[in-house]
Every structure is written in structure tokens, then in C-alpha cells.
Design an enzyme around this catalytic site. Structure first.
Site, short mmCIF file in Angstrom:
data_model
loop_
_atom_site.label_atom_id
_atom_site.label_comp_id
_atom_site.label_asym_id
_atom_site.label_seq_id
_atom_site.Cartn_x
_atom_site.Cartn_y
_atom_site.Cartn_z
N LYS A 1 19.89 12.24 27.82
CA LYS A 1 19.93 10.80 27.52
C LYS A 1 20.23 10.59 26.03
O LYS A 1 19.66 11.29 25.19
CB LYS A 1 18.59 10.17 27.90
CG LYS A 1 18.58 8.64 27.88
CD LYS A 1 17.24 8.09 28.39
CE LYS A 1 17.21 6.58 28.44
NZ LYS A 1 15.93 6.06 28.97
N SER B 1 16.34 2.37 32.25
CA SER B 1 17.43 2.46 31.31
C SER B 1 18.20 3.78 31.41
O SER B 1 19.30 3.89 30.87
CB SER B 1 16.89 2.32 29.88
OG SER B 1 15.99 3.38 29.58
N SER C 1 11.76 3.84 33.24
CA SER C 1 13.17 4.19 33.05
C SER C 1 13.56 5.60 33.48
O SER C 1 14.74 5.95 33.43
CB SER C 1 13.57 3.99 31.59
OG SER C 1 13.55 2.63 31.28
#
Lengths: 98, 497
Positions: free
Chosen positions: B80, B155, B179
């Protein structure tokens, strides 16, 4: 709970260092009002004798011994600076002219 | 030859260790897959082709020299874009950091490198991890591999989409309000939010410091456990890092069982707003747990009803403070510096240009909640709610070993559907938020497809803090039983891209 006015949003934007456009002020005023209206139910516990929890862990300050250790070089630290001069971060004026 | 991108991380590691394939071959297969499908999915913001191949070559050389390889050596991973990577761009999905190349590695990045995990690149995300759909990325949305017109969750949508589209067998996410788990649920993958403080936050761009937690994303429970062991553990560079041994998660994942366990079902995790097909699959999962030997206990956690409200005061408050560091002075974007404006004006102009609407909305909300006159009513009360939620969990875990719930109230919604309605968007994290507020460990794993839309449904398992191993023990048992019932892993039903 008070409604959030456009003027209040402008004030918040100044506090938050966000230069918002006029249409953003209108847009956010409506949205923030809706969100605050929805989250205001936390105040149902306001007068209860409940201690606040700010963090899931009991926080203690962590110290290390004061030793000289390798770190970033000035070049590395400045590599991503928007502007630099004489091995320093160059920033716009902070104090006024007078 | 078998398609290397369809293997699990454990299988890849075993084949590399035995010399059946090289790490370079595995990495090349995944890079080719990224090239073939990522234009459609948009899981990656940056692919580090050369770096990944160099790392793979190093693994192969290590093996040739007869050195012992770690359990995930040579396995590719999608990281990420919230973790700093030395020499590789890190943007947090934001224009304000576009082109920023960090001079240091996050502790998590360093641990991955030290374990010889091959980092393929950085994945797309909602800007500063704020959002439940990956539509708030400054670089465009990610599609859900099950249906590219739908959101992959947020997210960490890029991380979960990379797994579900077989571009990477492992990924890393961060979970502030859900997330990791929410994207896992809507893409049919596995995601774990470890106990708060279990994985270092050093070098992970901060959104809400008392809630943010990095964790593993994978396609199987065992793969998640293997990754968990690599990234977890005490870090002297993070003052909130727990200085205690990591629970034996891999052992738990290898010995899945719920025999004799007490499993709690919380009354408040149901009701209005829950999709019928989601509830159907969840209820079947509870029935399955009973068949596998668990005792099901009905619970009430009355304060959970206020968790969403407390979260949307606490997270924005902490973000308004954390994001103050983006001031255009030392790194990142700077606009409006024409020699006539003050530093303060340049900061305000830069932040106006560099931040997207959701980030601005939350900074404003946090500034409001923390402002004089409103502090007690909003932020102060939210912290009291947090205490009540912690107490609800403590009471629950006196009666049960784990709590289960649907991970999300609905399956993946269409891109754009909730974009203009923040409150509707916030509901996506309804079931995941309580564990963040209390600091518990939690997992989401696939439990079937909703009959009405054929999209994945996630089962959430919540364990007490520092009992992360229970998640894996229960998760592995459920996964094994469901895979046997379906005859294959759920992801095999996803459309081919």
C-alpha cells in the site's frame, strides 16, 4: 446543536490553513452540518461519569540513551525540499515587512 | 508449467525453496500479469520492475549459495502506498506528495526486505487512507476484479484488487476504521487488522494515530499468517509498538479448529441497512461454526450503536492534527510561492490544491470537533463512547473466545454511487470500526457470494487484543470447511480478466 454556517466554515478553513473557494464553503457547510448532525449522538453519554479513552494502549513516554548515531545527510534531508538555499530549507517570508 | 500467479504464497515459497522455480521466474510471471490486466484494474500506482527483479535475483543467489531462506523468500507482494519506500515514490494517493521519493524505509518495508519478500510496487488507495471505496485517490479509482464498475473497497482497494486479480499473492494494507477488512470482504480475499501496536507505524504515513494499524492481505488464511509473522513485533522506533512476543499465528493457521470454542454473535451487528444476501451468508457461517463444534452465544454490546459516530469525530480530529505537517515547507507540493506571499498563505494555497475533497472535509470536521466550545460535546464525548465500547468488548470476551459478524453491511457498491453522500459512504465501515476504537485484533475472510448480486461477502472474526492467533485458528477452520463445500477457493468463481 448549532447549525454550521458558511462563515463558520470560512473560519475553520483559516484555522486549518486551507484556502477554500466560495463554492467549496457552501458545499462543505451543508455536508459538515449533515455529518455533525449524525455524529452528535455521542453527546448522549456527555453527562455520564465515564472516563475518556484517548488511546487503546496505556501510553508511556519512551526514551533512548542520548548517543550520536548515523542519520540522514543534509543532502538526503533536502532532496525533496520544494526550495533550498545554502544547505537549508528555503521558505517564504514568515514575518511581515515592517 | 502451472500458472505461477494462481499459486498461494505458501506454495510459491515451497517451490522456490525446493528449486522447482526461481524467484525471478515467479516475479516475471507477476510482472507480466500486472502488464496484462492492471490497465483495467488500476491496482498499482507504481510498479518497481527493476527493484523487484533485483530482489528476486538476490533470493535465487542466496539459494544457490545454500543459505537458508525465510518462509516467504521470493514471494511477490503489493505494498500500500502509505508505507515509505527508500528510493521509490510514495504518494498516499495524494497530489500533495506526488513525486515524493522518501529517503528512508518504513519499519514494515524493511522487515519485508529483510525477509526476502519481493516488493512489486505500490498500490492505489483513498487519499491519506480516508474513504471506503478507493474513489478518493488523486490518481483515479481502482476497479473490483469481480465487476470492474464496482468499488474494490477502501482505503486499501489497490491492495485487495491486486490479490483478487492475481497480480500478487500477498499485499499490505492499513486499517484505521476497516481499510484492510472491508476491501477484503468485497473482493473475496482475506484481510487482518492485527492488535493495535502489533505492527510498527514507523514510516507509515499517519492518518489517525490511535487507530491506524498495518496488517496482512492475502488469498488464504495461512498466507496472511505467514505475512503477519514477518511484519509484526516490537519496534523501538515506534512508541506505541507493543513490546511482547507475537502470538503463534502460523501455528494457529495450520491447526484450524473451533471445537469447544465459544463464539459470540452480537445483536447490534444486524438490522436496518444490512443487505439480505449478506445476512444470509453470515447466518449460514454461524450455523457452520456450530456444526464444526463451536458453542454460539448471543450477546448485546449496546454501545456499538454509537461507534460510527465516535469514529467520525476521533479520526478526523487526529487527522486534522497529523496532516498539519503538510505545510509546503520541507517536502511535497508547494504552490503560490511568487515572492509576495507569506509562508502561511503559501501553506493554505498548497493545501487547497494538494488535498482532495474527502481530506479537506475531514480536516474541517476535526478542526470543528476540537475547537473551543465544541470540544467537550464532540471529541470529549466520543472518547467516552470509546471507553463504553472497550467495556462492551471486555464483557463480551468474558463470555466468548471470539466475536463474529458480517464484515460489511452490503457487497461492493457501484463506483460513484455514494461519492456525493459522505454519510452513506461512512456506513461501509459500520461493523469494522468498534475493533479499531478498542484496539482488538480482527479478520475478514470470504464466506460466499450474495445470491442477489453474485458478489463476495465477508465474515468478520474479532479477538481480544494480543489474541491474534484465535483469528487464524477460527479463520482456518471456516476456510477449510467452506473450500471443501464449494470444491474450490471462492476466488476461482471470479470472472477472468
Amino acid at each position: 446543536m448549532p447549525g454550521i454556517t458558511r462563515e463558520e466554515v470560512a473560519h475553520l478553513a483559516r484555522l486549518a490553513r486551507l484556502e477554500l473557494k466560495a463554492e467549496e464553503l457552501d458545499h462543505f457547510a451543508g455536508q459538515l452540518d449533515d455529518i455533525i448532525g449524525a455524529v452528535a449522538r455521542v453527546s448522549e453519554v456527555a453527562d455520564q461519569d465515564v472516563p475518556p479513552t484517548s488511546h487503546p494502549l496505556p501510553l508511556t513516554n519512551v526514551m533512548r540513551s542520548d548517543e550520536v548515531r548515523p542519520s540522514l545527510t543534509p543532502q538526503q534531508a533536502l532532496a525533496c525540499a520544494p526550495a533550498q538555499e545554502q544547505q537549508r530549507f528555503k521558505v517564504p517570508q514568515i514575518l511581515g515587512e515592517e | 508449467m502451472t500458472d505461477l500467479t494462481r499459486l498461494t504464497a505458501a506454495e510459491i515459497a515451497a517451490r522456490i525453496a525446493s528449486g522447482e522455480v526461481t524467484a525471478v521466474e515467479v516475479t516475471e510471471a507477476h510482472l507480466a500479469r500486472i502488464e496484462a490486466v492492471d490497465e483495467k484494474v488500476h491496482a498499482f500506482l507504481h510498479v518497481d520492475r527493476e527493484g523487484a527483479l533485483a530482489q528476486a535475483r538476490a533470493v535465487d543467489e542466496k539459494r544457490e549459495r545454500g543459505e537458508e531462506l525465510g518462509p516467504l523468500a521470493g514471494v511477490p507482494l503489493a505494498l500500500k502506498d502509505i508505507f515509505t519506500t527508500k528510493g521509490i515514490p510514495t504518494t498516499v494517493g495524494s497530489k500533495i506528495l506526488e513525486g515524493w521519493i522518501p529517503p528512508y524505509d518504513a519499519t514494515l518495508t524493511k522487515r519485508l526486505r529483510d525477509a526476502d519478500v519481493v516488493v512489486l510496487g505500490k498500490t492505489n488507495m483513498d487519499e491519506f487512507a480516508m474513504g471506503s471505496s478507493t474513489e478518493n485517490s488523486a490518481f483515479g479509482p481502482t476497479g473490483n476484479p469481480w465487476d470492474l464498475t464496482r468499488i474494490p473497497g477502501g482505503s486499501g482497494g489497490g491492495s485487495s484488487a491486486s490479490l483478487a486479480s492475481f497480480q500478487a499473492p500477498l499485499a499490505i494494507g492499513t486499517d484505521t476504521g476497516g481499510s484492510i477488512r472491508q476491501p477484503a470482504a468485497v473482493t473475496g480475499t482475506v484481510g487482518v487488522k492485527p492488535t493495535y501496536g502489533a505492527v510498527s507505524r514507523y514510516g507509515m504515513v499517519a492518518f489517525s494515530s490511535s487507530l491506524d494499524q498495518g496488517g496482512p492481505c492475502a488469498r488464504t488464511v495461512l498466507d496472511a499468517a505467514l505475512l503477519h509473522e514477518v511484519i509484526a513485533g516490537h519496534d523501538p522506533l515506534d512508541s506505541t509498538s507493543i513490546d511482547a512476543p507475537v502470538p503463534a499465528v502460523v501455528e494457529a493457521a495450520r491447526n484450524g479448529s473451533v471445537q469447544g470454542m465459544r463464539v459470540g454473535v452480537v445483536k447490534e451487528f444486524a438490522g436496518e441497512g444490512y443487505q439480505a444476501g449478506v445476512m444470509q451468508r453470515f447466518n449460514e457461517s454461524v450455523e457452520l461454526l456450530r456444526e464444526l463444534g463451536a458453542e454460539i452465544v448471543e450477546l448485546s454490546c449496546p454501545s456499538f450503536d454509537k461507534a460510527l459516530a465516535a469514529y467520525y469525530l476521533i479520526a478526523p480530529s487526529e487527522c486534522s492534527s497529523n496532516l498539519a505537517r503538510f505545510d509546503a515547507m520541507r517536502y511535497g507540493l508547494r504552490t503560490g510561492d511568487d515572492g509576495t506571499k507569506s509562508a502561511e498563505e503559501v501553506t493554505a494555497l498548497t493545501r487547497a490544491e494538494g488535498f482532495g475533497p474527502e481530506v479537506k472535509r475531514r480536516i474541517m470536521l476535526g478542526t470543528y470537533a476540537l475547537s473551543s466550545g465544541y470540544y467537550d460535546a464532540y471529541y470529549g464525548s466520543a472518547q467516552k463512547v470509546r471507553t463504553l465500547i472497550k467495556r462492551d468488548f471486555e464483557k463480551a470476551f468474558e463470555q466468548v473466545d471470539v466475536v463474529v459478524s458480517p464484515t460489511t453491511p452490503t457487497t461492493a457498491f457501484p463506483i460513484g454511487e455514494r461519492a456525493d453522500d459522505p454519510m452513506a459512504m461512512y456506513l461501509a465501515d459500520l461493523c469494522t470500526i468498534p475493533a479499531n476504537l478498542a484496539g482488538n485484533a480482527a479478520m475478514s475472510l470470504p464466506c460466499g457470494l450474495a445470491p442477489e448480486d453474485g458478489l463476495p461477502v465477508g465474515l468478520q472474526i474479532i479477538a481480544p487484543a494480543m489474541a491474534d492467533d484465535r483469528l487464524y485458528k477460527v479463520g482456518a477452520a471456516v476456510e477449510a470447511a467452506l473450500t471443501a463445500k464449494w470444491g474450490h477457493p471462492l476466488l476461482e468463481e471470479a470472472p477472468s480478466l
